[in-house]
Design an enzyme around this catalytic site. Sequence first.
Site, PDB file in Angstrom:
ATOM      1  N   THR A 168      -2.617  -0.232  -8.192  1.00  0.00           N
ATOM      2  CA  THR A 168      -2.504  -0.424  -7.281  1.00  0.00           C
ATOM      3  C   THR A 168      -3.331  -2.126  -6.711  1.00  0.00           C
ATOM      4  O   THR A 168      -3.138  -2.635  -5.787  1.00  0.00           O
ATOM      5  CB  THR A 168      -3.914   1.006  -6.437  1.00  0.00           C
ATOM      6  OG1 THR A 168      -3.301   2.129  -6.547  1.00  0.00           O
ATOM      7  CG2 THR A 168      -4.147   0.588  -5.169  1.00  0.00           C
ATOM      8  N   ARG A 175       3.789  -5.694  -6.978  1.00  0.00           N
ATOM      9  CA  ARG A 175       2.100  -5.597  -6.340  1.00  0.00           C
ATOM     10  C   ARG A 175       2.304  -6.493  -7.645  1.00  0.00           C
ATOM     11  O   ARG A 175       1.593  -7.889  -7.726  1.00  0.00           O
ATOM     12  CB  ARG A 175       1.840  -4.973  -6.447  1.00  0.00           C
ATOM     13  CG  ARG A 175       1.716  -4.034  -5.797  1.00  0.00           C
ATOM     14  CD  ARG A 175       0.778  -2.368  -5.932  1.00  0.00           C
ATOM     15  NE  ARG A 175       1.031  -1.448  -4.618  1.00  0.00           N
ATOM     16  CZ  ARG A 175       0.794  -0.666  -4.888  1.00  0.00           C
ATOM     17  NH1 ARG A 175      -0.151   0.383  -5.972  1.00  0.00           N
ATOM     18  NH2 ARG A 175       0.199   0.625  -3.273  1.00  0.00           N
ATOM     19  N   ARG A 186       7.423   4.105  -7.455  1.00  0.00           N
ATOM     20  CA  ARG A 186       6.167   3.271  -8.469  1.00  0.00           C
ATOM     21  C   ARG A 186       5.782   2.793  -9.812  1.00  0.00           C
ATOM     22  O   ARG A 186       4.993   1.585  -9.212  1.00  0.00           O
ATOM     23  CB  ARG A 186       5.134   4.598  -9.054  1.00  0.00           C
ATOM     24  CG  ARG A 186       4.473   5.282  -7.515  1.00  0.00           C
ATOM     25  CD  ARG A 186       3.711   5.382  -6.476  1.00  0.00           C
ATOM     26  NE  ARG A 186       2.535   5.493  -6.951  1.00  0.00           N
ATOM     27  CZ  ARG A 186       0.941   6.249  -6.554  1.00  0.00           C
ATOM     28  NH1 ARG A 186       1.613   5.935  -5.324  1.00  0.00           N
ATOM     29  NH2 ARG A 186       0.149   5.973  -7.425  1.00  0.00           N
ATOM     30  N   HIS A 228       3.670   0.708   0.289  1.00  0.00           N
ATOM     31  CA  HIS A 228       3.145   2.348  -0.586  1.00  0.00           C
ATOM     32  C   HIS A 228       3.969   2.885  -0.892  1.00  0.00           C
ATOM     33  O   HIS A 228       5.609   2.818  -0.152  1.00  0.00           O
ATOM     34  CB  HIS A 228       2.954   2.399   0.908  1.00  0.00           C
ATOM     35  CG  HIS A 228       2.649   4.463   0.889  1.00  0.00           C
ATOM     36  ND1 HIS A 228       1.553   4.965   0.534  1.00  0.00           N
ATOM     37  CD2 HIS A 228       3.317   5.462   0.904  1.00  0.00           C
ATOM     38  CE1 HIS A 228       2.356   6.248  -0.022  1.00  0.00           C
ATOM     39  NE2 HIS A 228       3.206   6.469   0.402  1.00  0.00           N
ATOM     40  N   ASN A 284      -1.649  -5.088  -1.096  1.00  0.00           N
ATOM     41  CA  ASN A 284      -0.816  -5.231  -2.078  1.00  0.00           C
ATOM     42  C   ASN A 284       1.037  -5.052  -1.548  1.00  0.00           C
ATOM     43  O   ASN A 284       1.441  -4.184  -2.372  1.00  0.00           O
ATOM     44  CB  ASN A 284      -0.972  -4.299  -2.911  1.00  0.00           C
ATOM     45  CG  ASN A 284      -1.434  -2.387  -2.249  1.00  0.00           C
ATOM     46  OD1 ASN A 284      -1.161  -2.332  -1.005  1.00  0.00           O
ATOM     47  ND2 ASN A 284      -2.435  -1.969  -2.592  1.00  0.00           N
TER      48      ASN A 284
HETATM   49  P1  ADP Z   1      -2.051   3.677  -3.915  1.00  0.00           P
HETATM   50  O1  ADP Z   1      -1.735   2.659  -2.632  1.00  0.00           O
HETATM   51  O2  ADP Z   1      -1.798   2.999  -5.117  1.00  0.00           O
HETATM   52  O3  ADP Z   1      -1.315   4.765  -3.805  1.00  0.00           O
HETATM   53  P2  ADP Z   1      -4.066   4.627  -2.818  1.00  0.00           P
HETATM   54  O4  ADP Z   1      -3.822   5.693  -2.415  1.00  0.00           O
HETATM   55  O5  ADP Z   1      -5.890   5.088  -3.789  1.00  0.00           O
HETATM   56  O6  ADP Z   1      -3.286   4.120  -3.834  1.00  0.00           O
HETATM   57  O7  ADP Z   1      -4.542   3.618  -1.917  1.00  0.00           O
HETATM   58  C1  ADP Z   1      -4.385   2.785  -0.264  1.00  0.00           C
HETATM   59  C2  ADP Z   1      -4.216   1.719  -0.409  1.00  0.00           C
HETATM   60  O8  ADP Z   1      -5.677   1.634  -0.051  1.00  0.00           O
HETATM   61  C3  ADP Z   1      -3.924   1.336  -1.699  1.00  0.00           C
HETATM   62  O9  ADP Z   1      -2.592   0.832  -1.447  1.00  0.00           O
HETATM   63  C4  ADP Z   1      -4.845  -0.360  -1.479  1.00  0.00           C
HETATM   64  O10 ADP Z   1      -4.173  -1.244   0.137  1.00  0.00           O
HETATM   65  C5  ADP Z   1      -6.379   0.030  -0.328  1.00  0.00           C
HETATM   66  N1  ADP Z   1      -7.121  -0.317  -1.322  1.00  0.00           N
HETATM   67  C6  ADP Z   1      -7.607   1.144  -2.782  1.00  0.00           C
HETATM   68  N2  ADP Z   1      -8.403   1.144  -3.611  1.00  0.00           N
HETATM   69  C7  ADP Z   1      -9.602  -0.234  -2.641  1.00  0.00           C
HETATM   70  C8  ADP Z   1     -10.332  -0.710  -3.047  1.00  0.00           C
HETATM   71  N3  ADP Z   1     -11.630  -0.241  -3.984  1.00  0.00           N
HETATM   72  N4  ADP Z   1     -10.344  -1.599  -2.174  1.00  0.00           N
HETATM   73  C9  ADP Z   1      -9.565  -2.503  -1.048  1.00  0.00           C
HETATM   74  N5  ADP Z   1      -8.631  -1.829  -0.411  1.00  0.00           N
HETATM   75  C10 ADP Z   1      -8.398  -0.748  -1.712  1.00  0.00           C
END
Ligand code: ADP
Length: 164
Positions: free
Chosen positions: A97, A108, A91, A131, A128
């Site tokens: 994110t 990212r 991470r 995952h 981004n």
């Molecule tokens: P992470 O991937 O950092 O664990 P999350 O699980 O919260 O984050 O979100 C999953 C994925 O959804 C993110 O990696 C991103 O691609 C997308 N995402 C999250 N929040 C938003 C947002 N506000 N607008 C657009 N895409 C988002």
Amino acid sequence: MKMIERTLVLLKPDGVKRGLTGRILSRFEDAGFKFVGMKMVWVDDSLGRKHYADVAQRRGEKVFQNLMKFMATGPVLAICLEGVNTVENVRKIAGGTEPKTALPGTIRGDFAHVSFIHADKEDKAIENLIHASGSAEEARQEIALWFKPEELHSYKTVHEVHVF
Ligand code: ADP
């Protein structure tokens, strides 16, 4: 707490299509993590919904729908990584994110720059690149979702022989 652990990484469709696979995998190799599983998968609706089951609740239905569309725009590279404190370390290497605020030096932060506000105005998911599982429990569930036991391999890297 167990130190040697596994995590799931997905190189999302933007990373694969932008030809960043080698450069991104190098970051994990450079840090000494072991690849124990790797395959390309074109995510269908059922797998996408299982993998991101909690996103609609945490981020809202609109974000979830856009994320499902984005994840189906091309194949992803699924990787199971093993090492010391792998969930937390991976991470850290992935970064936050939102690329706009992700630190330089992270995947990212270095390979993207868009903001939440921009993505939401454009009605798109944040692209981004990657995952990475958020906790040890999530990693266990995600690895079981993406890989069959026989797709995960046991071998010794030089890091294990000479460093750990
Ligand atoms: P992470 O991937 O950092 O664990 P999350 O699980 O919260 O984050 O979100 C999953 C994925 O959804 C993110 O990696 C991103 O691609 C997308 N995402 C999250 N929040 C938003 C947002 N506000 N607008 C657009 N895409 C988002």
